[in-house]
Design a protein around this motif. Sequence first.
Motif, PDB file in Angstrom:
ATOM      1  N   THR A  46      -4.285   2.146  -2.610  1.00 40.83           N
ATOM      2  CA  THR A  46      -3.331   1.924  -3.685  1.00 40.83           C
ATOM      3  C   THR A  46      -3.898   2.477  -4.981  1.00 40.83           C
ATOM      4  OG1 THR A  46      -2.114   0.252  -4.950  1.00 40.83           O
ATOM      5  CG2 THR A  46      -4.290  -0.373  -4.157  1.00 40.83           C
TER       6      THR A  46
ATOM      7  N   LEU B  83       6.736   1.982  -0.299  1.00 43.70           N
ATOM      8  CA  LEU B  83       5.450   1.320  -0.103  1.00 43.70           C
ATOM      9  C   LEU B  83       5.397   0.673   1.279  1.00 43.70           C
ATOM     10  CD1 LEU B  83       5.114  -0.407  -3.594  1.00 43.70           C
ATOM     11  CD2 LEU B  83       3.827   1.581  -2.794  1.00 43.70           C
TER      12      LEU B  83
ATOM     13  N   PHE C 263       0.823  -1.212   0.000  1.00 37.85           N
ATOM     14  CA  PHE C 263       0.000   0.000   0.000  1.00 37.85           C
ATOM     15  C   PHE C 263       0.857   1.262   0.000  1.00 37.85           C
ATOM     16  CE2 PHE C 263      -3.398  -2.691   2.227  1.00 37.85           C
ATOM     17  CZ  PHE C 263      -4.158  -2.823   1.076  1.00 37.85           C
ATOM     18  N   ASP C 264       0.193   2.386  -0.213  1.00 39.36           N
ATOM     19  CA  ASP C 264       0.860   3.692  -0.208  1.00 39.36           C
ATOM     20  C   ASP C 264       0.974   4.234   1.218  1.00 39.36           C
ATOM     21  OD1 ASP C 264       0.973   3.722  -3.014  1.00 39.36           O
ATOM     22  OD2 ASP C 264      -1.049   4.557  -3.149  1.00 39.36           O
TER      23      ASP C 264
ATOM     24  N   ALA D 111      -2.949  -4.693  -5.589  1.00 41.57           N
ATOM     25  CA  ALA D 111      -1.798  -4.502  -4.685  1.00 41.57           C
ATOM     26  C   ALA D 111      -1.513  -5.710  -3.800  1.00 41.57           C
ATOM     27  CB  ALA D 111      -1.996  -3.259  -3.812  1.00 41.57           C
TER      28      ALA D 111
END
Length: 432
Positions: free
Chosen positions: A149, A226, A137-138, A192
């Motif tokens: 994501t 990430l 994930f971001d 993701a």
Amino acid sequence: MSKYTKEDIFRIVEEEDVAFIRLQFCDIFGTPKNIAIASSQLESALNNECMFDGVSVEGFGCDSEGDMYLYPDLDSFEIYPWRPQSGKVARMFCNVYTADKKPYEGDSRDILLRTLKRADKMGLKFKLNPELEFFLFDFDEEGRPTNTTKEQGGYFDVAPADQGENVRRDIILNLEELGFDISSSHHECAPAQHEIDFKEEDASKVADMIMTFRMAVKTIAKKHGLYATFMPKPTEGISGSGMHINIMAFDEAGKNIFINEKDNTLSDKALNFVAGILNHAKAMTLVTNPIVNSYKRLVPGFDAPVDISWSTSSANRSALIRIPSGRGADTKLEIRNPDATCNPYLAIALILAAGLDGIEKDLKPECKNGENQDTLPLTLGEAIDAYQTDSFVKEVLGESTFNNYLLHKKNEWKDFRSCVTQWEIKRYLNIF
């Protein structure tokens, strides 16, 4: 036969310019802990003289007398490839001992070793290969992890749809430097979501490898900007992440005990093993699926098991135990409910001990192939209830670990039950 001697460790540390060594162990929930020492203190560590305060470790506390000792496993010595190459960092997994130099009965690693010794006495050896899934994930603008994501990749996709391809590649290269034999990797079905699999290894090594795997994935993902999470269900409406565990069992002659060589069908011992796991599945779920969020994954419609059943059909994704199609020496059992938030030492110990219980008692599955014996717990609360009622779990974990684990999980469930979720606010606030 040991891989390394003390002299080997001293030599490698000097030749490879290792500046720090992490002496690693874990708490009762599988959270990694370590004491870092400078290379100048290596001799003391290898003489088992490194001491720590056990009261401060989750799940050790009330049973420890404070002073505990770390006994390094020399064969687990590895240099972290992602750390600086000048003044390198290495690690060794350790067993925990009490002040009077006895194995601490609450040490997760020792609990697994006790189960494997039981298997040895029965003339059995196990090889395992787990399949770990995770999300990339971001981070938000403040650097905090999110569950969002921009990626929209799906099952087996490649770049550019699979935006994590280079991250997986970097993870694999680092794992291979740590001695992993990677068999495959791919993008999973949810955006993701990813999976990296390594080939089967001796059961005594696999839990250590899972601990290393989780650390490597998180560390390398962060280098790529990430956030890697093994949370079972970080986003609703999509498939969650599990940790299927494939098990192969061999006798002293090296023959796979799960197969009848004459007609290539499942052996009686395979069915015994299956029966043991099915019989103790409910009680073990608190350990194999240890958090509130674990039970958001174990729901119908998302390729996760919900039934206490076994199946030889590859299409049956709701079964707890699946028998992959490979036969002969490759015959294995796939346990599908665990997730990677578990303490791998305790989870593997319980699964193997349950199978051994089935073999010792010559149990047969109560349900036929593809039929249901029961259902898995629906919530952490139900898992707690099941855990308390099966004396088998206490026998495997030991009374102190059993009780400490139960106490913490009851408190966790109590905290969740008193929490008002956003779902409740959205559902009820405008109505009542």
